[in-house]
Motif scaffolding. Structure first.
Motif, mmCIF file in Angstrom:
data_model
loop_
_atom_site.group_PDB
_atom_site.id
_atom_site.type_symbol
_atom_site.label_atom_id
_atom_site.label_comp_id
_atom_site.label_asym_id
_atom_site.label_seq_id
_atom_site.Cartn_x
_atom_site.Cartn_y
_atom_site.Cartn_z
ATOM 1 N N SER A 232 0.828 -1.211 0.000
ATOM 2 C CA SER A 232 0.000 0.000 0.000
ATOM 3 C C SER A 232 0.863 1.263 0.000
ATOM 4 N N PRO A 233 0.543 2.245 -0.841
ATOM 5 C CA PRO A 233 1.262 3.524 -0.824
ATOM 6 C C PRO A 233 0.761 4.476 0.254
ATOM 7 N N HIS A 234 -0.321 4.090 0.934
ATOM 8 C CA HIS A 234 -0.929 4.946 1.938
ATOM 9 C C HIS A 234 -0.578 4.445 3.344
ATOM 10 N N THR A 235 -0.516 5.359 4.293
ATOM 11 C CA THR A 235 -0.188 4.985 5.675
ATOM 12 C C THR A 235 -1.428 4.631 6.486
ATOM 13 N N ARG A 236 -2.593 5.072 6.051
ATOM 14 C CA ARG A 236 -3.858 4.755 6.728
ATOM 15 C C ARG A 236 -4.848 4.225 5.717
ATOM 16 N N LEU A 237 -5.520 3.147 6.069
ATOM 17 C CA LEU A 237 -6.482 2.512 5.170
ATOM 18 C C LEU A 237 -7.788 2.259 5.906
ATOM 19 N N PRO A 238 -8.928 2.503 5.224
ATOM 20 C CA PRO A 238 -10.203 2.122 5.828
ATOM 21 C C PRO A 238 -10.388 0.602 5.753
ATOM 22 N N VAL A 239 -10.980 0.035 6.787
ATOM 23 C CA VAL A 239 -11.255 -1.409 6.826
ATOM 24 C C VAL A 239 -12.768 -1.598 6.864
ATOM 25 N N TYR A 240 -13.293 -2.419 5.953
ATOM 26 C CA TYR A 240 -14.738 -2.597 5.839
ATOM 27 C C TYR A 240 -15.056 -4.059 5.510
ATOM 28 N N LYS A 241 -16.343 -4.353 5.520
ATOM 29 C CA LYS A 241 -16.818 -5.680 5.153
ATOM 30 C C LYS A 241 -17.691 -5.577 3.916
ATOM 31 N N THR A 242 -17.199 -6.090 2.822
ATOM 32 C CA THR A 242 -17.891 -6.152 1.526
ATOM 33 C C THR A 242 -18.027 -4.777 0.864
ATOM 34 N N SER A 243 -18.579 -3.797 1.576
ATOM 35 C CA SER A 243 -18.829 -2.474 1.006
ATOM 36 C C SER A 243 -18.260 -1.409 1.925
ATOM 37 N N ILE A 247 -18.083 0.188 6.910
ATOM 38 C CA ILE A 247 -16.736 0.380 7.456
ATOM 39 C C ILE A 247 -16.744 0.111 8.960
ATOM 40 N N ILE A 248 -15.644 -0.468 9.438
ATOM 41 C CA ILE A 248 -15.537 -0.755 10.876
ATOM 42 C C ILE A 248 -14.366 -0.002 11.523
ATOM 43 N N GLY A 249 -13.536 0.658 10.726
ATOM 44 C CA GLY A 249 -12.455 1.438 11.314
ATOM 45 C C GLY A 249 -11.343 1.746 10.323
ATOM 46 N N PHE A 250 -10.323 2.437 10.814
ATOM 47 C CA PHE A 250 -9.131 2.754 10.026
ATOM 48 C C PHE A 250 -7.933 2.066 10.668
ATOM 49 N N ILE A 251 -7.031 1.626 9.828
ATOM 50 C CA ILE A 251 -5.832 0.967 10.336
ATOM 51 C C ILE A 251 -4.604 1.760 9.918
ATOM 52 N N HIS A 252 -3.670 1.919 10.861
ATOM 53 C CA HIS A 252 -2.407 2.598 10.587
ATOM 54 C C HIS A 252 -1.368 1.523 10.279
ATOM 55 N N LEU A 253 -0.762 1.606 9.100
ATOM 56 C CA LEU A 253 0.163 0.553 8.676
ATOM 57 C C LEU A 253 1.366 0.432 9.593
ATOM 58 N N ARG A 254 1.722 1.515 10.264
ATOM 59 C CA ARG A 254 2.857 1.440 11.184
ATOM 60 C C ARG A 254 2.573 0.468 12.332
ATOM 61 N N LYS A 255 1.324 0.395 12.746
ATOM 62 C CA LYS A 255 0.940 -0.538 13.805
ATOM 63 C C LYS A 255 0.894 -1.975 13.309
ATOM 64 N N ILE A 256 0.309 -2.183 12.144
ATOM 65 C CA ILE A 256 0.032 -3.538 11.677
ATOM 66 C C ILE A 256 1.263 -4.216 11.093
ATOM 67 N N LEU A 257 2.199 -3.410 10.512
ATOM 68 C CA LEU A 257 3.384 -4.025 9.905
ATOM 69 C C LEU A 257 4.285 -4.687 10.943
ATOM 70 N N VAL A 258 4.217 -4.224 12.185
ATOM 71 C CA VAL A 258 4.996 -4.846 13.257
ATOM 72 C C VAL A 258 4.477 -6.254 13.564
ATOM 73 N N LEU A 259 3.188 -6.472 13.344
ATOM 74 C CA LEU A 259 2.545 -7.735 13.716
ATOM 75 C C LEU A 259 2.344 -8.680 12.543
ATOM 76 N N ILE A 260 2.551 -8.194 11.335
ATOM 77 C CA ILE A 260 2.133 -8.954 10.162
ATOM 78 C C ILE A 260 2.919 -10.241 9.958
ATOM 79 N N ASN A 261 4.151 -10.343 10.478
ATOM 80 C CA ASN A 261 4.975 -11.553 10.295
ATOM 81 C C ASN A 261 4.814 -12.574 11.427
ATOM 82 N N GLN A 262 3.963 -12.264 12.374
ATOM 83 C CA GLN A 262 3.720 -13.225 13.456
ATOM 84 C C GLN A 262 2.876 -14.393 12.952
ATOM 85 N N GLU A 263 3.099 -15.575 13.559
ATOM 86 C CA GLU A 263 2.416 -16.782 13.095
ATOM 87 C C GLU A 263 0.907 -16.718 13.330
#
Length: 413
Positions: A232-243, A247-263
């Motif tokens: 993603s070229p953006h640092t914040r992305l909306p998170v939604y279900k189907t449409s 929408i259920i919230g926004f995610i900051h990639l700085r937070k999620i990239l730390v966790l993305i390689n966990q099992e």
């Protein structure tokens, strides 16, 4: 009285007439905003001039009273001189009146007023020192004259007190900024123009349209979500279900990239990192939304209409861009061609196109160039169609089933 003395008095009257005429023009053509600046610097002449200009009808009454007196006195002296010089009284008076008129026009009217209009301050500030005590001395006469003047103005519907103001409106301020090319760089001019436009702009004018929102659909496979997060070229992305409407919230990639390689990384991990979504009515003024972003310490929100449906997305960067212009300098939405034409992405907003190309396309209706073309044509034009859009000739270069994609603006002849 000798002729020499009469000529001396006449010359003195002409000089006084020139002073009154020139000082009137000088005081009335003073730049009011430079005058206020000089008053703040405690310039004594500017302070006196500002005090006089607070009641311009009194100042004009004083100047015209003095000027008419010296002009009439000069005419009387010229008549006496003519009688002394020539025996034929009637013709001599007529000749004297003609000569005096020409001399006064040149020496006491046009010349001093022209000089005063070009350089008002050297005459206006010394004159203010003379007029201040003179106004006190002649105040009863000036007051009597202004009484009848104000009555006459009220008869024609003019209230002197209500019309005494120096405030600039927004359009006048824009003109001043536009004329200040020699005083500031172009980029600062555009920033000031952007600030002035904040009052009339709404978030709907600057938002990213719904169809261009990039977000994470939790209904997608987790592998696709991980790939999207990593690229993603953006640092914040909306998170939604189907449409995007769900929408259920926004995610900051700085937070999620730390966790993305966990099992144990899964969709529940994404949900646990979400920030609460912020919703913005589409009619919200841009300057109000800037205050809200600052107060609530958020940087992104979804723009919704009166029914609660998502219409677009706006970020703090979008709001800042409204002031400073494009934050990314290699934007290709508008590309100048060698022949003087422009290739323009039809998804560009009208406001941004006007700012980039220095045009004046209407901004009251559709927000994008595509919308403006479709409204103007009342259909989706075919490729190769040429039109004159509000005075700007263009050709449709590319379109799809439901919108115009690329247009070419031709040079205006």
């Amino acid at each position: 009285m000798s002729l020499g003395m009469l000529f001396g008095i006449l010359a003195a009257m002409l000089i006084l007439s020139a002073f009154f005429s020139g000082s009137e023009t000088a005081l009335m053509t003073l730049n009011r905003y430079r005058l206020k600046h000089l008053v703040k610097l405690n310039h004594s002449g500017a302070t006196k001039a500002q005090q006089l200009l607070q009641r311009p009808e009194r100042l004009l009454g004083l100047i015209l009273l003095c000027n008419n007196f010296v002009n009439n006195f000069a005419s009387s002296i010229a008549t006496v001189i003519a009688i002394k010089l020539y025996a034929d009284e009637e013709s001599s008076v007529a000749i004297a009146a003609g000569i005096l008129t020409i001399v006064m026009l040149i020496c006491s009217e046009v010349t001093p007023k022209t000089l005063a209009a070009i350089k008002p301050e050297p005459l206006a500030f010394p004159a203010a020192w003379i007029y201040t005590p003179l106004l006190k001395i002649l105040y009863p006469i000036v007051w009597f004259v202004n009484l009848f003047v104000n009555l006459l103005l009220r008869v024609v519907g003019v209230d002197v007190k209500k019309n005494r103001h120096d405030a600039l409106n927004k359009d006048e301020l824009k003109s001043i900024i536009s004329d200040a090319e020699s005083l500031m760089p172009t980029r600062y001019q555009k920033m000031l123009m952007g600030i002035l436009e904040l009052e009339s702009a709404t978030v709907e004018d600057i938002m990213t349209p719904r169809n261009e929102i990039i977000g994470i659909d939790l209904e997608s496979p987790i592998e696709d979500i991980i790939s999207q997060i990593k690229t993603s070229p953006h640092t914040r992305l909306p998170v939604y279900k189907t449409s995007i409407d769900r929408i259920i919230g926004f995610i900051h990639l700085r937070k999620i990239l730390v966790l993305i390689n966990q099992e144990d990384f899964d969709k529940h991990t994404i949900i646990s990192c979400l920030d609460k979504p912020s919703f913005i009515p589409e009619s919200t003024p841009v300057h109000n939304q800037m205050h809200r972003f600052k107060h609530e310490k958020i940087r992104i929100g979804l723009v919704v209409d009166e029914y609660g449906d998502v219409q677009g997305l706006v970020t703090l960067d979008d709001l800042l861009q409204e002031i400073v212009g494009e934050l990314i300098t290699d934007d290709v939405a508008v590309r100048a061609q060698n022949d003087g034409s422009y290739l323009v992405d039809a998804n560009i907003t009208i406001r941004e196109l006007n700012r980039v190309a220095q045009w004046s396309l209407p901004t009251e209706g559709p927000k994008t160039l595509n919308g403006l073309i479709i409204e103007f044509m009342e259909t989706i034009p075919e490729t190769g169609t040429g039109i004159r859009l509000h005075g700007y000739p263009l050709e449709i270069i590319k379109r799809d089933e439901n919108s115009v994609k690329l247009v070419k603006f031709l040079p205006i002849k």
